[in-house]
Design a protein around this motif. Structure first.
Motif, PDB file in Angstrom:
ATOM      1  N   ASP A  11       0.834  -1.106   0.030  1.00 18.98           N
ATOM      2  CA  ASP A  11      -0.047   0.070  -0.199  1.00 18.98           C
ATOM      3  C   ASP A  11       0.809   1.228  -0.069  1.00 18.98           C
ATOM      4  O   ASP A  11       0.947   1.753   1.079  1.00 18.98           O
ATOM      5  N   ASP A  12       1.255   1.578  -1.194  1.00 17.48           N
ATOM      6  CA  ASP A  12       2.434   2.496  -1.397  1.00 17.48           C
ATOM      7  C   ASP A  12       1.821   4.051  -0.827  1.00 17.48           C
ATOM      8  O   ASP A  12       2.453   4.896  -0.320  1.00 17.48           O
ATOM      9  N   MET A  13       0.346   4.158  -1.358  1.00 15.79           N
ATOM     10  CA  MET A  13      -0.305   5.392  -1.132  1.00 15.79           C
ATOM     11  C   MET A  13      -1.059   5.598   0.115  1.00 15.79           C
ATOM     12  O   MET A  13      -1.789   6.527   0.368  1.00 15.79           O
ATOM     13  N   SER A  14      -0.947   4.581   1.396  1.00 14.87           N
ATOM     14  CA  SER A  14      -1.467   4.897   2.263  1.00 14.87           C
ATOM     15  C   SER A  14      -1.074   5.934   3.224  1.00 14.87           C
ATOM     16  O   SER A  14      -0.046   6.135   3.550  1.00 14.87           O
ATOM     17  N   VAL A  15      -2.076   7.129   3.646  1.00 13.37           N
ATOM     18  CA  VAL A  15      -1.541   7.992   4.529  1.00 13.37           C
ATOM     19  C   VAL A  15      -2.324   8.094   5.552  1.00 13.37           C
ATOM     20  O   VAL A  15      -3.243   7.439   5.792  1.00 13.37           O
ATOM     21  N   ILE A  16      -1.686   8.834   6.603  1.00 15.00           N
ATOM     22  CA  ILE A  16      -2.338   9.041   7.856  1.00 15.00           C
ATOM     23  C   ILE A  16      -2.416  10.428   8.405  1.00 15.00           C
ATOM     24  O   ILE A  16      -1.276  11.226   8.008  1.00 15.00           O
ATOM     25  N   ARG A  17      -3.161  11.108   9.261  1.00 16.81           N
ATOM     26  CA  ARG A  17      -2.821  12.313   9.765  1.00 16.81           C
ATOM     27  C   ARG A  17      -1.800  12.498  10.880  1.00 16.81           C
ATOM     28  O   ARG A  17      -1.548  11.549  11.548  1.00 16.81           O
ATOM     29  N   SER A  18      -1.074  13.426  10.671  1.00 20.91           N
ATOM     30  CA  SER A  18       0.223  13.397  11.282  1.00 20.91           C
ATOM     31  C   SER A  18      -0.095  13.530  12.963  1.00 20.91           C
ATOM     32  O   SER A  18       0.716  13.498  13.708  1.00 20.91           O
ATOM     33  N   ALA A  19      -1.338  13.760  13.267  1.00 11.41           N
ATOM     34  CA  ALA A  19      -1.778  13.939  14.741  1.00 11.41           C
ATOM     35  C   ALA A  19      -1.463  12.637  15.438  1.00 11.41           C
ATOM     36  O   ALA A  19      -1.149  12.592  16.598  1.00 11.41           O
ATOM     37  N   GLY A  20      -1.204  11.323  14.644  1.00  7.25           N
ATOM     38  CA  GLY A  20      -1.097   9.978  15.235  1.00  7.25           C
ATOM     39  C   GLY A  20       0.490  10.067  15.814  1.00  7.25           C
ATOM     40  O   GLY A  20       0.598   9.209  16.679  1.00  7.25           O
ATOM     41  N   ILE A  21       1.202  10.852  15.361  1.00  5.38           N
ATOM     42  CA  ILE A  21       2.598  10.839  15.947  1.00  5.38           C
ATOM     43  C   ILE A  21       2.734  12.186  17.220  1.00  5.38           C
ATOM     44  O   ILE A  21       3.810  12.346  17.781  1.00  5.38           O
ATOM     45  N   ARG A  22       1.806  12.835  17.406  1.00 10.85           N
ATOM     46  CA  ARG A  22       1.734  13.580  18.639  1.00 10.85           C
ATOM     47  C   ARG A  22       2.222  13.163  20.043  1.00 10.85           C
ATOM     48  O   ARG A  22       1.940  12.138  20.289  1.00 10.85           O
ATOM     49  N   GLY A  23       3.146  14.043  20.300  1.00 13.67           N
ATOM     50  CA  GLY A  23       3.955  13.601  21.672  1.00 13.67           C
ATOM     51  C   GLY A  23       5.170  12.880  21.398  1.00 13.67           C
ATOM     52  O   GLY A  23       6.181  12.966  22.086  1.00 13.67           O
ATOM     53  N   PHE A  24       5.599  12.598  20.041  1.00 13.10           N
ATOM     54  CA  PHE A  24       6.759  11.678  19.692  1.00 13.10           C
ATOM     55  C   PHE A  24       7.876  12.754  19.995  1.00 13.10           C
ATOM     56  O   PHE A  24       8.995  12.260  20.668  1.00 13.10           O
ATOM     57  N   ARG A  25       7.937  13.763  19.475  1.00 20.03           N
ATOM     58  CA  ARG A  25       9.167  14.815  19.771  1.00 20.03           C
ATOM     59  C   ARG A  25       9.418  14.877  21.125  1.00 20.03           C
ATOM     60  O   ARG A  25      10.543  14.782  21.784  1.00 20.03           O
ATOM     61  N   ASP A  26       8.469  15.195  22.063  1.00 24.61           N
ATOM     62  CA  ASP A  26       8.578  15.406  23.440  1.00 24.61           C
ATOM     63  C   ASP A  26       9.161  14.056  24.042  1.00 24.61           C
ATOM     64  O   ASP A  26      10.172  14.215  24.722  1.00 24.61           O
ATOM     65  N   VAL A  27       8.728  12.907  23.716  1.00 21.06           N
ATOM     66  CA  VAL A  27       9.167  11.870  24.217  1.00 21.06           C
ATOM     67  C   VAL A  27      10.733  11.668  24.058  1.00 21.06           C
ATOM     68  O   VAL A  27      11.527  11.374  24.725  1.00 21.06           O
ATOM     69  N   VAL A  28      10.908  11.704  22.655  1.00 16.87           N
ATOM     70  CA  VAL A  28      12.414  11.476  22.143  1.00 16.87           C
ATOM     71  C   VAL A  28      13.370  12.338  22.747  1.00 16.87           C
ATOM     72  O   VAL A  28      14.470  11.957  23.181  1.00 16.87           O
ATOM     73  N   GLU A  29      13.143  13.682  22.615  1.00 22.95           N
ATOM     74  CA  GLU A  29      14.067  14.692  22.999  1.00 22.95           C
ATOM     75  C   GLU A  29      13.990  14.581  24.614  1.00 22.95           C
ATOM     76  O   GLU A  29      15.086  14.667  25.272  1.00 22.95           O
ATOM     77  N   GLY A  30      12.911  14.223  25.386  1.00 22.90           N
ATOM     78  CA  GLY A  30      12.920  13.842  26.839  1.00 22.90           C
ATOM     79  C   GLY A  30      14.062  12.863  27.033  1.00 22.90           C
ATOM     80  O   GLY A  30      14.713  12.701  28.027  1.00 22.90           O
ATOM     81  N   LEU A  31      14.319  11.926  26.028  1.00 20.41           N
ATOM     82  CA  LEU A  31      15.244  10.820  26.226  1.00 20.41           C
ATOM     83  C   LEU A  31      16.587  11.095  25.708  1.00 20.41           C
ATOM     84  O   LEU A  31      17.667  10.094  25.502  1.00 20.41           O
ATOM     85  N   GLY A  32      16.825  12.136  25.272  1.00 18.71           N
ATOM     86  CA  GLY A  32      18.040  12.721  24.648  1.00 18.71           C
ATOM     87  C   GLY A  32      18.282  12.235  23.142  1.00 18.71           C
ATOM     88  O   GLY A  32      19.471  12.512  22.800  1.00 18.71           O
ATOM     89  N   GLY A  33      17.347  12.148  22.575  1.00 15.93           N
ATOM     90  CA  GLY A  33      17.273  11.779  21.140  1.00 15.93           C
ATOM     91  C   GLY A  33      17.179  12.831  20.200  1.00 15.93           C
ATOM     92  O   GLY A  33      16.813  14.010  20.649  1.00 15.93           O
ATOM     93  N   ASP A  34      17.387  12.693  18.917  1.00 13.61           N
ATOM     94  CA  ASP A  34      17.198  13.836  17.613  1.00 13.61           C
ATOM     95  C   ASP A  34      16.064  13.384  17.121  1.00 13.61           C
ATOM     96  O   ASP A  34      16.068  12.494  16.234  1.00 13.61           O
ATOM     97  N   ALA A  35      14.996  13.994  17.530  1.00 12.59           N
ATOM     98  CA  ALA A  35      13.618  13.584  16.609  1.00 12.59           C
ATOM     99  C   ALA A  35      13.759  13.748  15.224  1.00 12.59           C
ATOM    100  O   ALA A  35      13.280  12.976  14.293  1.00 12.59           O
ATOM    101  N   ASP A  36      14.114  14.980  14.818  1.00 11.41           N
ATOM    102  CA  ASP A  36      14.294  15.244  13.397  1.00 11.41           C
ATOM    103  C   ASP A  36      15.148  14.409  12.581  1.00 11.41           C
ATOM    104  O   ASP A  36      14.779  13.961  11.596  1.00 11.41           O
ATOM    105  N   ALA A  37      16.214  13.906  13.167  1.00 10.18           N
ATOM    106  CA  ALA A  37      17.004  12.984  12.446  1.00 10.18           C
ATOM    107  C   ALA A  37      16.383  11.647  12.294  1.00 10.18           C
ATOM    108  O   ALA A  37      16.495  10.941  11.234  1.00 10.18           O
ATOM    109  N   MET A  38      15.644  11.258  13.517  1.00  5.63           N
ATOM    110  CA  MET A  38      14.895   9.966  13.299  1.00  5.63           C
ATOM    111  C   MET A  38      13.820   9.891  12.307  1.00  5.63           C
ATOM    112  O   MET A  38      13.644   8.908  11.469  1.00  5.63           O
TER     113      MET A  38
END
Length: 360
Positions: A11-38
């Motif tokens: 399913d190359d064309m399946s898309v989802i609203r980016s709201a599904g990843i809400r909170g990801f940046r806070d979690v990753v950066e809180g753990l010392g990771g680079d969210a943008d790079a990931m």
């Protein structure tokens, strides 16, 4: 091989609203990771980490969770992100849910209109898989044939659990949590998050809860707001706009194992007349019987090759009347018995016969 590699042919064309990843940046950066790079490693535009309404590839959304879990050595990452989310991420669907008169109405609304948020995902209420009186199950997962990523499943099921708790204002009597995979994090981490026993390597991702919960009224519901939200949701994707076959396939997958799917019940789920549904399927070069057969074939291969569920129960999960019907289907699909398929002896190609065994 990544999730992105595995799903390209599905399913190359399946898309989802980016709201599904809400909170990801806070979690990753809180753990010392680079969210943008990931995000970039997963093929996801980093802008999706800070917006709710971008349409992004679903496979990239799933992959970024897996990338972060591996990079940060946090196998519970999906649960950590779920803990940062609430109903507001669903936009208009949240309004329809929160203003439903009862929990059952809210769940029905979720199942009917979740496609606006994530077309390939479904949430459906089913009878208890254990047959316990007074218990029902909410089943969560992607459409048949799509990968079932560990972190994405943990996130989705965790969000569903939190959403119910927010709706009812606290504990709702959760009996057990069923996971289709073997958790990467210790089982105690899951049980602390859900506050209930967690069972692994089950046929599907489910929350088992009291059947009586559906009758619970929701405080502060407003029928006018609900109707406005539902009207908006109904206008977002007419049944025929992008092809009805994928939605029929998803509805069939939802009901397998609880009832024998029929065109009338599936048409009801999609809010379309059965004759209209049949005409649209025919215009797309298929039929309800063929969609049902394909869904059974995909589910059968999954049950036979990834679980130890007894063959008689596999037949029931496929909506077949008896084990002999499962044997006939397997011979037609793969020229092999169910036991041979389980042993990995089936042909890699499927049978080309067009006669469909309803197996009812």
């Amino acid at each position: 091989m990544t999730l992105r590699d595995r799903s390209l042919t599905l399913d190359d064309m399946s898309v989802i609203r980016s709201a599904g990843i809400r909170g990801f940046r806070d979690v990753v950066e809180g753990l010392g990771g680079d969210a943008d790079a990931m995000a970039r490693r997963a093929g996801l535009d980093p802008a999706a980490l800070d917006a709710d309404d971008l349409l992004v590839p679903e496979v990239a959304m799933a992959e970024v969770l897996e990338v972060a879990a591996r990079t940060l050595d946090r196998p519970d990452l999906g649960l950590l992100v779920a803990a940062r989310q609430d109903l507001s991420m669903l936009g208009p669907l949240a309004l329809a849910i929160q203003n439903s008169p009862t929990v059952s109405d809210a769940m029905e609304c979720t199942g009917r209109y979740l496609f606006v948020h994530a077309p390939s995902l479904s949430v459906t209420e089913q009878p208890d898989p254990d047959g316990v009186r007074g218990v029902s199950a909410l089943r969560y997962g992607p459409a048949p044939g799509l990968p079932v990523p560990v972190q994405g499943t943990d996130l989705g099921l965790g969000f569903l659990h939190r959403a119910i708790g927010l709706l009812v204002g606290g504990s709702y009597g959760l009996r057990t949590v069923d996971l289709p995979h073997e958790p990467l994090a210790p089982i105690e981490v899951y049980e602390e998050f859900f506050g209930a026993q967690v069972r692994t390597r089950r046929p599907a991702a489910m929350l088992r809860l009291p059947s009586s919960l559906g009758d619970l009224p929701l405080a502060g519901s407003d029928e006018t707001i609900r109707q406005m939200a539902v009207s908006f949701l109904a206008e977002q994707s007419p049944v025929g706009a992008t092809g009805v076959t994928p939605r029929v396939r998803g509805a069939v997958q939802q009901t397998l194992g609880t009832t024998v799917p029929d065109v009338g019940s599936v048409a009801g789920l999609l809010n379309v007349h059965p004759r209209t549904l049949q005409r649209r399927l025919a215009s797309e070069g298929t039929s309800f019987a063929q969609v049902l057969d394909d869904a059974r074939q995909q589910a059968a291969r999954r049950y036979l090759t990834t679980t130890d569920v007894p063959l008689s129960q596999v037949a029931g999960l496929l909506g077949l009347s008896e084990q002999s019907a499962l044997t006939r289907c397997c011979r037609r699909w793969w020229s092999a018995t169910p036991s041979a398929v389980r042993r990995g002896e089936a042909s890699a190609t499927t049978a080309t016969a067009v006669t469909v065994d309803a197996g009812g």
